[in-house]
Design a protein around this motif. Structure first.
Motif, PDB file in Angstrom:
ATOM      1  N   ASP A 646       0.860  -1.188   0.000  1.00 26.39           N
ATOM      2  CA  ASP A 646       0.000   0.000   0.000  1.00 26.39           C
ATOM      3  C   ASP A 646       0.895   1.235   0.000  1.00 26.39           C
ATOM      4  N   PRO A 647       1.054   1.895  -1.147  1.00 24.59           N
ATOM      5  CA  PRO A 647       1.937   3.079  -1.224  1.00 24.59           C
ATOM      6  C   PRO A 647       1.460   4.244  -0.365  1.00 24.59           C
ATOM      7  N   GLN A 648       0.184   4.226   0.044  1.00 23.42           N
ATOM      8  CA  GLN A 648      -0.361   5.318   0.832  1.00 23.42           C
ATOM      9  C   GLN A 648      -0.318   5.036   2.335  1.00 23.42           C
ATOM     10  N   GLN A 649       0.274   3.921   2.732  1.00 22.03           N
ATOM     11  CA  GLN A 649       0.300   3.564   4.147  1.00 22.03           C
ATOM     12  C   GLN A 649       1.441   4.309   4.858  1.00 22.03           C
ATOM     13  N   ALA A 650       1.100   5.044   5.905  1.00 19.34           N
ATOM     14  CA  ALA A 650       2.114   5.743   6.700  1.00 19.34           C
ATOM     15  C   ALA A 650       2.705   4.791   7.732  1.00 19.34           C
ATOM     16  N   ILE A 651       3.971   5.006   8.036  1.00 19.60           N
ATOM     17  CA  ILE A 651       4.672   4.203   9.034  1.00 19.60           C
ATOM     18  C   ILE A 651       4.834   5.042  10.292  1.00 19.60           C
ATOM     19  N   THR A 652       4.339   4.525  11.387  1.00 14.26           N
ATOM     20  CA  THR A 652       4.356   5.276  12.641  1.00 14.26           C
ATOM     21  C   THR A 652       5.735   5.295  13.270  1.00 14.26           C
ATOM     22  N   ARG A 653       6.377   4.141  13.344  1.00 13.90           N
ATOM     23  CA  ARG A 653       7.675   4.078  14.025  1.00 13.90           C
ATOM     24  C   ARG A 653       8.399   2.805  13.628  1.00 13.90           C
ATOM     25  N   GLN A 654       9.730   2.894  13.562  1.00 13.09           N
ATOM     26  CA  GLN A 654      10.581   1.731  13.353  1.00 13.09           C
ATOM     27  C   GLN A 654      11.726   1.772  14.358  1.00 13.09           C
ATOM     28  N   TYR A 655      12.076   0.620  14.907  1.00 18.53           N
ATOM     29  CA  TYR A 655      13.152   0.570  15.894  1.00 18.53           C
ATOM     30  C   TYR A 655      13.588  -0.870  16.102  1.00 18.53           C
ATOM     31  N   ALA A 656      14.747  -1.023  16.724  1.00 12.10           N
ATOM     32  CA  ALA A 656      15.230  -2.343  17.129  1.00 12.10           C
ATOM     33  C   ALA A 656      14.798  -2.590  18.569  1.00 12.10           C
ATOM     34  N   LEU A 657      14.367  -3.806  18.863  1.00 16.74           N
ATOM     35  CA  LEU A 657      13.852  -4.111  20.190  1.00 16.74           C
ATOM     36  C   LEU A 657      14.937  -3.970  21.258  1.00 16.74           C
ATOM     37  N   VAL A 658      16.197  -4.216  20.888  1.00 16.32           N
ATOM     38  CA  VAL A 658      17.276  -4.052  21.880  1.00 16.32           C
ATOM     39  C   VAL A 658      17.411  -2.580  22.277  1.00 16.32           C
ATOM     40  N   ASP A 659      17.093  -1.661  21.368  1.00 24.18           N
ATOM     41  CA  ASP A 659      17.157  -0.241  21.710  1.00 24.18           C
ATOM     42  C   ASP A 659      16.074   0.112  22.728  1.00 24.18           C
ATOM     43  N   GLU A 660      14.930  -0.548  22.611  1.00 22.39           N
ATOM     44  CA  GLU A 660      13.855  -0.306  23.582  1.00 22.39           C
ATOM     45  C   GLU A 660      14.275  -0.784  24.968  1.00 22.39           C
ATOM     46  N   LEU A 661      14.991  -1.913  25.029  1.00 24.91           N
ATOM     47  CA  LEU A 661      15.516  -2.380  26.307  1.00 24.91           C
ATOM     48  C   LEU A 661      16.570  -1.418  26.846  1.00 24.91           C
ATOM     49  N   ALA A 662      17.418  -0.902  25.954  1.00 22.41           N
ATOM     50  CA  ALA A 662      18.454   0.044  26.382  1.00 22.41           C
ATOM     51  C   ALA A 662      17.833   1.306  26.969  1.00 22.41           C
ATOM     52  N   ASP A 663      16.676   1.729  26.427  1.00 19.97           N
ATOM     53  CA  ASP A 663      16.007   2.915  26.957  1.00 19.97           C
ATOM     54  C   ASP A 663      15.616   2.728  28.419  1.00 19.97           C
ATOM     55  N   GLN A 664      15.344   1.481  28.797  1.00 16.69           N
ATOM     56  CA  GLN A 664      14.983   1.206  30.182  1.00 16.69           C
ATOM     57  C   GLN A 664      16.151   1.464  31.131  1.00 16.69           C
ATOM     58  N   LEU A 665      17.366   1.375  30.628  1.00 14.75           N
ATOM     59  CA  LEU A 665      18.556   1.500  31.467  1.00 14.75           C
ATOM     60  C   LEU A 665      19.145   2.903  31.457  1.00 14.75           C
ATOM     61  N   ARG A 666      18.709   3.752  30.529  1.00 13.50           N
ATOM     62  CA  ARG A 666      19.339   5.065  30.407  1.00 13.50           C
ATOM     63  C   ARG A 666      19.243   5.905  31.683  1.00 13.50           C
ATOM     64  N   PRO A 667      18.064   6.030  32.319  1.00 18.63           N
ATOM     65  CA  PRO A 667      18.037   6.819  33.559  1.00 18.63           C
ATOM     66  C   PRO A 667      18.959   6.247  34.631  1.00 18.63           C
ATOM     67  N   ALA A 668      18.987   4.925  34.758  1.00 15.85           N
ATOM     68  CA  ALA A 668      19.845   4.305  35.767  1.00 15.85           C
ATOM     69  C   ALA A 668      21.305   4.596  35.469  1.00 15.85           C
ATOM     70  N   ARG A 669      21.694   4.504  34.213  1.00 13.31           N
ATOM     71  CA  ARG A 669      23.093   4.766  33.855  1.00 13.31           C
ATOM     72  C   ARG A 669      23.459   6.222  34.117  1.00 13.31           C
ATOM     73  N   PHE A 670      22.543   7.138  33.806  1.00 12.62           N
ATOM     74  CA  PHE A 670      22.835   8.550  34.037  1.00 12.62           C
ATOM     75  C   PHE A 670      23.073   8.816  35.518  1.00 12.62           C
ATOM     76  N   PHE A 671      22.143   8.370  36.361  1.00  8.94           N
ATOM     77  CA  PHE A 671      22.286   8.650  37.783  1.00  8.94           C
ATOM     78  C   PHE A 671      23.436   7.869  38.405  1.00  8.94           C
ATOM     79  N   ALA A 672      23.649   6.648  37.952  1.00  8.31           N
ATOM     80  CA  ALA A 672      24.769   5.873  38.476  1.00  8.31           C
ATOM     81  C   ALA A 672      26.093   6.560  38.127  1.00  8.31           C
ATOM     82  N   GLY A 673      26.219   7.045  36.891  1.00 11.03           N
ATOM     83  CA  GLY A 673      27.444   7.739  36.495  1.00 11.03           C
ATOM     84  C   GLY A 673      27.628   9.039  37.248  1.00 11.03           C
TER      85      GLY A 673
END
Length: 798
Positions: A646-673
């Motif tokens: 479907d050439p008219q279909q918009a794509i909402t978001r693309q990402y790697a699932l490992v990046d989503e897991l990494a996002d979970q650790l970003r606040p912890a890494r910031f405060f730990a550092g």
């Protein structure tokens, strides 16, 4: 008067120039402590202390629902609840509800793109209190009549219309929609509340599911001036109780609560930021204690000089004033240098905190931050005065004596200041170890699924609802044909995603209707479980034969099985779920899978149910592709595969699932550092304090050591004496700091970064051991120097 003060100031500056070692050490340590404290205060102010860019933002709240029996907090509202509360609730000026939506823009000559939208009820913009930049907000008639009107965000106005000031009255075209009249443009500050929302449209509740168990509406409110959250909660409960009475429904344990929007925006980061700021202040206190130690030693060394000044006519007040001016110069220079260091530190913190904490753009140096730095510069001299480091120890008759080289303050002060510095350092070091331990635990938490080489593509289908299942199958087939693809699956919402998840009430057939259980709900294709590596505990997986027209089946996770059926096998049990358009569908449970942490690594697994996408398809589709190897350009390949269908279909978001897991650790890494850096600074400053005390002790006892060496004492005995005196104060500080750290640890367990299951005793032991080793290392050099004293040189110095 001013001339005398100016003269004393110049004289104080000359005295500091004649003692460069003392001056540089004092100014450097204080500037370092002030710089860290001001940088963290700037971060704290930008994220927490500055109000939101809305009128009377402290009165802006979000309404949420809680259920104690189902272990659910911060849930959305049903349509009936939202309408009842918005009609008028005691304690609120206005209430409004809204829901997120996705619209597809069709730009000329470009690929279609999705726009995050909000459909809102009346009073939505009134609650926020923001006036449009251009045009007007949605009116009550727009909402009531569901007019084809739209209000643009500042970003969408710039993106789609180039910031055209004449945009009001123009038409905006969206896929599968009639042209929408643009009636307003909101200012850029709106995104503090709405994020990346691009437009707002009227919300017609008649088109929404009316099932009393479906919770999908968000609600905001503005409290009456002077009304507390507790008073607001009373009004909310009274209104919801009236709704139950009017509908004749049974009592429920669902309760409404109002939470300040700022609390929701910053989440658990609030306590973590306060903790990091407290550690920065601890570093400053350690630096101040070290300067007090140096001042104390300098006072002793200058006792003869001060006695001579008094003997030739200077009053004690004038001598003391000169000392105070010296300290004021040190504090002033340290404040200026500290502000410069803080300016650099703020830039570093903003980069480190990006994507880790909210409101990052609000972190900036301003006059309030400079005022805080000046305040610290005023407090530091007061600290030295309170510790007694500036008191005069010399009398005029001391001028005819040797000058008191054998004196070094009083014994109590020599022990207290180093002990305080060591205690503060111990607290900060144990805190850093706690943050590091929690980060390690977060990294080792099993999310329940495998994210390696999994890529996600999210869309909201443009196809008619009758074609959703066929459309999804065609895309799955096309993605499966991509080179390097191992498997492809479909879900209405990917793990950890905030796009598409839904919670509904599951009712077990044969039980009382007033015992529904709220469960997370996902539509998935065959192969979803296998692609993510989720273990099957009982029964079977979905098959290609589970399609429309066949018996509706479901799979539940371990937590849902335990809460709904206890020790009884759920296989074969019949349940009902409210589907779209008020439909109540019956399902037979055919399988049980292991729990996965869909809501985040720190959140426990919640009850969840999976149903075949082909039996009950939805507009929300997330395609998961697992590759055999890292696949270069996979996002572009997946997008092209969709556009081939479907050439008219918009794509909402693309990402790697490992990046989503990494996002979970970003606040912890910031405060730990951040906390780790502060703890290292505290440790180094504490070592400097121990070293200063040991060195001054060694200097003041040169004559004693020379005499003892002359009459046969061993160098080892003298070295042990210095070590013993230095470490006795450090030992008291380590014990006091460990006790304080243990108390603070209990509070830290409620923050974003400290897990309640973290074992504290090993952390306390490690922190105490590190501080003891640091104290020993700091005292070794003065002890070694004491053992190397030449007896004749030492005796002549006396």
């Amino acid at each position: 008067m001013f001339a005398r003060v100016f003269h004393d100031l110049r004289h104080s500056a000359r005295r500091l120039r004649k003692a460069p070692g003392f001056s540089i050490a004092s100014i450097g340590m204080l500037a370092f402590g002030i710089g860290l404290s001001v940088a963290m205060f700037c971060t704290l102010s930008g994220v927490l202390l500055r109000g939101l860019p809305f009128p009377d933002s402290g009165r802006l709240v979000m309404l949420e629902a809680d259920s104690a029996t189902q272990h659910i907090e911060h849930a959305h509202l049903t349509v009936a609840e939202a309408e009842q509360l918005a009609a008028g609730t005691q304690g609120f000026d206005a209430l409004a509800y809204f829901t997120y939506w996705t619209e597809t823009a069709e730009p000329d000559g470009q690929r279609p793109r999705d726009i995050t939208a909000q459909k809102v009820s009346a009073d939505f913009f009134e609650v926020l209190g923001l006036k449009p930049l251009l045009g007007r907000a949605l009116s009550p008639d727009d909402i009531r009549l569901n007019r084809a009107t739209v209000v643009l965000s500042y970003g969408e106005w710039q993106r789609s219309f180039g910031g055209d000031p004449n945009v009001i009255g123009r038409r905006m075209r969206l896929a599968n929609e009639p042209p929408l009249e643009i009636v307003g443009v909101m200012p850029s500050t709106m995104n503090v509340f709405t994020g990346d929302t691009g437009l707002w449209r009227p919300l017609a509740t008649k088109d929404l599911p009316q099932d009393p168990h479906q919770r999908f509406l968000l609600m905001i409110g503005r409290l009456h001036s002077g009304v507390s959250l507790q008073q607001a909660a009373t009004g909310l409960e009274a209104n919801v109780a009236a709704l139950r009475d009017a509908n004749g429904s049974d009592p429920s344990d669902w309760r409404m609560q109002a939470r300040p929007f700022l609390d929701i925006l910053v989440g658990d980061v609030r306590l973590a930021l306060w903790g990091a700021f407290a550690l920065a202040v601890l570093v400053l206190l350690i630096a101040a204690a070290n300067v007090a130690i140096l001042l104390d030693g300098r006072q002793t060394a200058r006792r003869h000089e001060q006695a001579v000044m008094q003997a030739i006519g200077a009053t004690r007040m004038r001598v003391w004033r000169g000392l105070l001016l010296e300290l004021a110069l040190i504090a002033g220079l340290a404040s200026v240098l500290g502000i410069a260091l803080a300016h650099i530190g703020v830039r570093v913190l903003r980069e480190l905190a990006r994507d880790s904490i909210p409101r990052i753009d609000g972190i900036a140096m301003d006059w309030s931050v400079v005022a805080f730095a000046v305040l610290l510069g005023v407090i530091i001299p007061l600290f030295a005065i309170l510790t007694g480091s500036l008191r005069l120890r010399a009398q005029p008759n001391d001028a005819i004596r040797s000058g008191g080289k054998g004196l070094f303050g009083d014994n109590r002060q020599r022990r207290v200041l180093p002990a305080v510095a060591t205690a503060l350092s111990t607290m900060s070091l144990i805190a850093a170890l706690t943050f590091a331990a929690t980060l390690w635990k977060l990294q080792s938490v099993d999310p329940g699924f495998s994210a390696d080489q999994v890529h996600a593509l999210q869309i909201f289908s443009n196809a008619p609802s009758s074609s959703w299942a066929v459309f999804a199958d065609r895309i799955r087939e096309r993605l499966s044909a991509l080179s390097g693809t191992r498997s492809v699956a479909l879900t209405s919402s990917a793990p950890l995603s905030n796009i598409g998840p839904n919670s509904i009430d599951m009712i077990v057939i044969g039980r009382a209707a007033n015992e529904p259980m709220q469960v997370a709900f996902r539509r998935v294709s065959p192969g979803y479980r296998a692609l993510l590596g989720i273990p099957l505990l009982a029964g079977r997986d979905f098959a290609d034969s589970d399609r429309g027209g066949t018996e509706s089946v479901a799979i539940i996770n371990r937590t849902a099985a335990r809460r709904a059926f206890g020790e009884t096998s759920p296989l074969g049990q019949q349940i009902t779920l409210p589907m779209r358009a008020g439909e109540i569908a019956s399902f037979r449970i055919v399988g049980v899978v292991e729990d996965i942490r869909n809501a985040g690594l720190r959140m426990p697994a919640s009850p969840e149910i999976l149903i075949p996408f082909a039996q009950h398809p939805s507009v929300a589709m997330t395609f998961l592709l697992r590759g055999d190897r890292p696949m270069a350009g996979i996002d572009a390949q997946m997008a092209e595969a969709v556009w081939e269908i479907d050439p008219q279909q918009a794509i909402t978001r693309q990402y790697a699932l490992v990046d989503e897991l990494a996002d979970q650790l970003r606040p912890a890494r910031f405060f730990a550092g951040t906390v780790g850096a502060f703890a290292l600074a505290a440790l180094l400053l504490a070592m400097l304090g121990v070293y200063a005390v040991a060195s001054l002790q060694q200097q003041r006892r040169i004559g004693e050591f020379g005499l003892r060496l002359a009459i046969g004492a061993s160098p080892t005995t003298l070295a042990r004496a210095i070590l013993r005196e230095s470490l006795s104060a450090s030992a008291v500080g380590v014990l006091a700091g460990s006790v304080a750290a243990w108390l603070v640890f209990r509070l830290a367990q409620t923050t974003l970064l400290v897990d309640g299951s973290t074992r504290q005793l090993p952390l306390l032991a490690a922190g105490m051991l590190a501080m003891v080793m640091a104290a020993v290392l700091a005292a070794l050099l003065p002890a070694w120097r004491a053992s190397r004293i030449d007896p004749m040189v030492a005796l002549r110095s006396e």
